[in-house]
Scaffold this active site. Structure first.
Site, mmCIF file in Angstrom:
data_model
loop_
_atom_site.group_PDB
_atom_site.id
_atom_site.type_symbol
_atom_site.label_atom_id
_atom_site.label_comp_id
_atom_site.label_asym_id
_atom_site.label_seq_id
_atom_site.Cartn_x
_atom_site.Cartn_y
_atom_site.Cartn_z
ATOM 1 N N GLU A 1 0.818 -1.217 0.000
ATOM 2 C CA GLU A 1 0.000 0.000 0.000
ATOM 3 C C GLU A 1 0.854 1.272 0.000
ATOM 4 O O GLU A 1 0.685 2.154 0.821
ATOM 5 C CB GLU A 1 -0.971 -0.016 1.183
ATOM 6 C CG GLU A 1 -2.299 -0.633 0.823
ATOM 7 C CD GLU A 1 -2.900 -0.053 -0.439
ATOM 8 O OE1 GLU A 1 -3.171 1.151 -0.471
ATOM 9 O OE2 GLU A 1 -3.088 -0.802 -1.407
HETATM 10 C C1 LIG Z 1 1.842 -9.721 0.705
HETATM 11 C C2 LIG Z 1 1.526 -8.724 -0.358
HETATM 12 C C3 LIG Z 1 0.213 -8.379 -0.610
HETATM 13 C C4 LIG Z 1 -0.095 -7.468 -1.609
HETATM 14 N N1 LIG Z 1 -1.408 -7.197 -1.897
HETATM 15 C C5 LIG Z 1 -1.708 -6.437 -2.987
HETATM 16 C C6 LIG Z 1 -3.073 -6.243 -3.404
HETATM 17 O O1 LIG Z 1 -4.018 -6.741 -2.774
HETATM 18 N N2 LIG Z 1 -3.305 -5.518 -4.529
HETATM 19 C C7 LIG Z 1 -2.296 -4.948 -5.250
HETATM 20 O O2 LIG Z 1 -2.568 -4.309 -6.256
HETATM 21 N N3 LIG Z 1 -0.988 -5.084 -4.868
HETATM 22 C C8 LIG Z 1 -0.679 -5.823 -3.770
HETATM 23 N N4 LIG Z 1 0.640 -5.997 -3.396
HETATM 24 C C9 LIG Z 1 1.686 -5.337 -4.148
HETATM 25 C C10 LIG Z 1 2.331 -4.195 -3.380
HETATM 26 O O3 LIG Z 1 1.452 -3.122 -3.289
HETATM 27 C C11 LIG Z 1 3.663 -3.864 -4.087
HETATM 28 O O4 LIG Z 1 4.560 -4.885 -3.711
HETATM 29 C C12 LIG Z 1 4.204 -2.496 -3.735
HETATM 30 O O5 LIG Z 1 3.404 -1.505 -4.298
HETATM 31 C C13 LIG Z 1 5.635 -2.294 -4.233
HETATM 32 O O6 LIG Z 1 5.778 -2.660 -5.561
HETATM 33 P P1 LIG Z 1 6.946 -3.674 -5.968
HETATM 34 O O7 LIG Z 1 6.905 -4.815 -5.032
HETATM 35 O O8 LIG Z 1 6.836 -3.969 -7.414
HETATM 36 O O9 LIG Z 1 8.291 -2.900 -5.670
HETATM 37 P P2 LIG Z 1 9.029 -1.834 -6.624
HETATM 38 O O10 LIG Z 1 8.079 -0.773 -7.027
HETATM 39 O O11 LIG Z 1 9.785 -2.552 -7.677
HETATM 40 O O12 LIG Z 1 10.056 -1.212 -5.582
HETATM 41 C C14 LIG Z 1 11.227 -1.915 -5.111
HETATM 42 C C15 LIG Z 1 11.962 -0.992 -4.138
HETATM 43 O O13 LIG Z 1 12.329 0.221 -4.807
HETATM 44 C C16 LIG Z 1 11.753 1.341 -4.146
HETATM 45 N N5 LIG Z 1 11.325 2.329 -5.137
HETATM 46 C C17 LIG Z 1 10.513 2.152 -6.211
HETATM 47 N N6 LIG Z 1 10.334 3.314 -6.851
HETATM 48 C C18 LIG Z 1 11.035 4.247 -6.174
HETATM 49 C C19 LIG Z 1 11.242 5.653 -6.321
HETATM 50 N N7 LIG Z 1 10.647 6.348 -7.293
HETATM 51 N N8 LIG Z 1 12.028 6.276 -5.433
HETATM 52 C C20 LIG Z 1 12.623 5.616 -4.410
HETATM 53 N N9 LIG Z 1 12.456 4.291 -4.221
HETATM 54 C C21 LIG Z 1 11.682 3.623 -5.080
HETATM 55 C C22 LIG Z 1 10.574 0.788 -3.357
HETATM 56 O O14 LIG Z 1 10.266 1.598 -2.243
HETATM 57 C C23 LIG Z 1 11.102 -0.575 -2.947
HETATM 58 O O15 LIG Z 1 11.911 -0.455 -1.810
HETATM 59 C C24 LIG Z 1 0.951 -6.885 -2.367
HETATM 60 C C25 LIG Z 1 2.288 -7.200 -2.079
HETATM 61 C C26 LIG Z 1 2.582 -8.101 -1.099
HETATM 62 C C27 LIG Z 1 4.024 -8.440 -0.841
#
Ligand SMILES: Cc1cc2nc3c(=O)[nH]c(=O)nc-3n(C[C@H](O)[C@H](O)[C@H](O)COP(=O)(O)OP(=O)(O)OC[C@H]3O[C@@H](n4cnc5c(N)ncnc54)[C@H](O)[C@@H]3O)c2cc1C
Length: 579
Positions: free
Chosen positions: A384
């Site tokens: 989130e």
């Molecule tokens: C258990 C679980 C439940 C979930 N449930 C849902 C759900 O119900 N619905 C849904 O839609 N999603 C869901 N998600 C997805 C979740 O919202 C995403 O994992 C989250 O938004 C981060 O995206 P990502 O994992 O692709 O990380 P990325 O976006 O690839 O980020 C990786 C790292 O880089 C950092 N980063 C990325 N962009 C930037 C920036 N511009 N500046 C600085 N740092 C940055 C991030 O903070 C993070 O530390 C779930 C995830 C998990 C693990």
């Protein structure tokens, strides 16, 4: 933002009426009994599933419809009441996430922007739990950068439905849900006649066809929550199922996040802190080492003080935000909610680690709940909105606000307007004598109780230096400040601390005034937090000064650049020789 709302809505601390309190307690009793006596969190974690009978009981308690209006069969709870029940539910991380995905994001869009027909059609069965909801935004190549989603919805030739194609990952309730809030790219004709891809939200029923899900993910924590891939293949979605406006998907998702941040993250954290404290206090007062109880050691005592302080700040921030959201015109509290999420998730992580440490080796064993709580708490910093993204959001929103006020002044300074420069220099000299701003917190008409006066002064001093720092930052970077993440992180950290200070000062002042039990303890906690936050803020503010020795930004950038170029740690091994 809260600091602008200083006196309105923030002071006095929001209260609920006795009737509302009685009503909340009617719900709290049975829910607490169920969680204490029947929910087996160890089993849920071990088996990676919430048992069917537990889900049924949650439904019968009305917990799938907490915020659904009563006319649609829900409990119609206010934000404050929702937060109070959320505290109890948080005793189990998997259940918390299942219920939050269902209502804080899965169905909340229908409540906020749904049409009357959509509400009447979907809310009753979602409120009863007969149907479960999920929120589908994340995709394999699109996480934090939601704008890059690939899922597409194409309008049919007869314009009666959209054809939805794409895959979503890590969807909570993905394998259980019948109703999905799905975000997809759609073609939208702009006002200038050009066709653009914009994100649109849809209500999608599993029964529409072409909806499949993968097997549940094997996760670190919240193992009983169901997290799956969800695929949409030529799923026909009637045009009536567009949620909000076509092309307005971003608005929908940005409205949903604050409800999740403020309630389902902070209050859960604070109750779990209290329970953890009870369990660890029992252990610390019984276990003996070196012929003394653990509770007699200063380093163990310090951990209890830290957990109490964090729980106090989390509760104060969460209930202040919930109270503000309950005000009639529903003010935009998204920044406050984001601050609550960041502070609470990080505090929860820190506290659960300290609680585990109090138990030493026992804390590491599965016989005790701490290792599970540690695993469960870790997700709070990721989903989130990751805490990195939220810090950028908090800082940029704060700077945007300050920028609006300061832009004209800065333009004048840049143009070399002599009067403005003289005024600014004059103000700086006067300021350097005062070193504070008067927010009206103390004194005869002050809203903060005198026993918290010093803390209020610290807050005012921090606000004063923060204002000056922001002015300098905008002058130094202008619009390119958006690229300065190390700067923005510190701005966000100061803002979060300031909000925490405001929240505890407001709450503790109320507790003293109405003679709430143990209010002396509250004064201690509030003053401790304000002093720590004040010192941290001074440090962050000096790091924001380009020439201060505390500012290590250039070194940080250089170290990471050298590592990332080689993609490894580059120091020679300590045993390596040159001859
Ligand atoms: C258990 C679980 C439940 C979930 N449930 C849902 C759900 O119900 N619905 C849904 O839609 N999603 C869901 N998600 C997805 C979740 O919202 C995403 O994992 C989250 O938004 C981060 O995206 P990502 O994992 O692709 O990380 P990325 O976006 O690839 O980020 C990786 C790292 O880089 C950092 N980063 C990325 N962009 C930037 C920036 N511009 N500046 C600085 N740092 C940055 C991030 O903070 C993070 O530390 C779930 C995830 C998990 C693990």
């Amino acid at each position: 933002m809260a600091l602008q709302r200083q006196k309105k809505g923030v002071f006095p601390f929001p209260e609920v009426s006795q009737d509302e309190l009685n009503e909340i307690n009617q719900f709290v009793g049975p829910v607490e009994k169920f969680f204490n006596e029947e929910v087996d969190s160890q089993k849920i974690d071990r088996e990676g599933k919430i048992p069917d009978d537990t889900l049924e009981k949650l439904k019968s308690l009305g917990l799938f419809g907490m915020q659904v209006p009563e006319e649609y069969g829900g409990l119609g709870l206010s934000n404050t009441m929702y937060a109070r029940l959320g505290e109890i539910i948080s005793l189990d991380g998997s259940i918390t996430v299942t219920l939050a995905a269902h209502q804080a994001i899965g169905l909340k869009g229908i409540i906020l922007v749904g049409t009357e027909e959509q509400k009447a059609k979907y809310l009753p069965r979602l409120a009863s739990g007969e149907h479960i909801a999920a929120f589908c935004l994340t995709e394999p190549a699109s996480g934090s950068d939601a704008a890059s989603i690939q899922t597409r919805a194409t309008l049919s030739e007869d314009k009666k439905h959209y054809v939805l194609n794409g895959s979503k990952v890590w969807i909570t309730n993905g394998g259980l849900a019948n109703i999905f809030t799905v975000f997809a790219k759609t073609e939208v004709v702009d006002s200038d006649g050009s066709v653009k891809d914009k994100m649109t939200a849809f209500i999608v029923e599993r029964d529409f066809g072409g909806v499949t899900n993968g097997k549940p993910e094997d996760k670190l924590g919240i193992r009983g929550s169901n997290t799956c891939e969800v695929h949409f293949e030529n799923t026909k979605v009637p045009v009536e199922n567009v949620l909000g406006e076509v092309g307005g998907g971003f608005k929908v998702s940005s409205w949903l996040s604050p409800t999740w941040w403020s309630h389902f993250l902070s209050c859960p954290c604070s109750l779990v802190q209290k329970k953890k404290m009870e369990l660890t206090a029992d252990y610390a007062c019984t276990r003996k080492q070196f012929n003394k109880r653990l509770s007699e050691f200063g380093l163990i005592q310090e951990k209890f003080a830290l957990m109490a302080q964090k729980a106090y700040v989390m509760e104060s921030m969460a209930y202040l935000t919930a109270g503000m959201l309950d005000q009639p015109q529903l003010p935009d509290c998204s920044v406050e909610a984001a601050m609550v999420k960041v502070f609470s998730s990080e505090s929860a992580w820190q506290c659960v680690s300290e609680a585990l440490q109090i138990l030493g080796g026992s804390g590491y064993m599965k016989d005790y709940p701490y290792e599970r709580m540690l695993r469960d708490a870790r997700i709070l910093l990721i989903f989130e909105g990751t805490n990195e993204i939220l810090r950028m959001f908090i800082a940029l929103t704060g700077l945007q606000h300050a920028g609006r006020i300061l832009t004209e002044r800065i333009h004048e300074l840049k143009r070399g307007n002599v009067t403005t420069i003289m005024e600014t220099v004059g103000r700086r000299i006067r300021d350097s004598l005062g070193r504070t701003v008067d927010l009206g917190l103390t004194g005869n008409l002050g809203v903060v109780h005198p026993s918290l006066g010093e803390s209020a002064n610290k807050l005012e001093e921090n606000v004063y230096y923060f204002g000056r720092t922001v002015e300098n930052l905008l002058l130094r970077f202008g619009k390119t400040v958006v690229e300065e993440q190390l700067v923005l992180k510190r701005v966000a950290n100061v803002l979060i601390n300031l909000y925490g200070m405001v929240a505890v000062l407001s709450r503790a002042s109320r507790s003293i005034r109405i003679g709430l039990r143990n209010h002396d303890h509250e004064i201690l906690l509030a003053n401790m937090f304000c002093t720590e936050a004040y010192v941290q803020n001074l440090f962050s503010l000096s790091q924001l000064d380009k020439h201060a020795p505390e500012n290590l930004d250039e070194q940080i950038k250089k170290v990471s650049r050298e590592i990332l170029e080689k993609r490894t740690y580059i120091c020679a091994h300590p045993l390596e020789r040159t001859s």
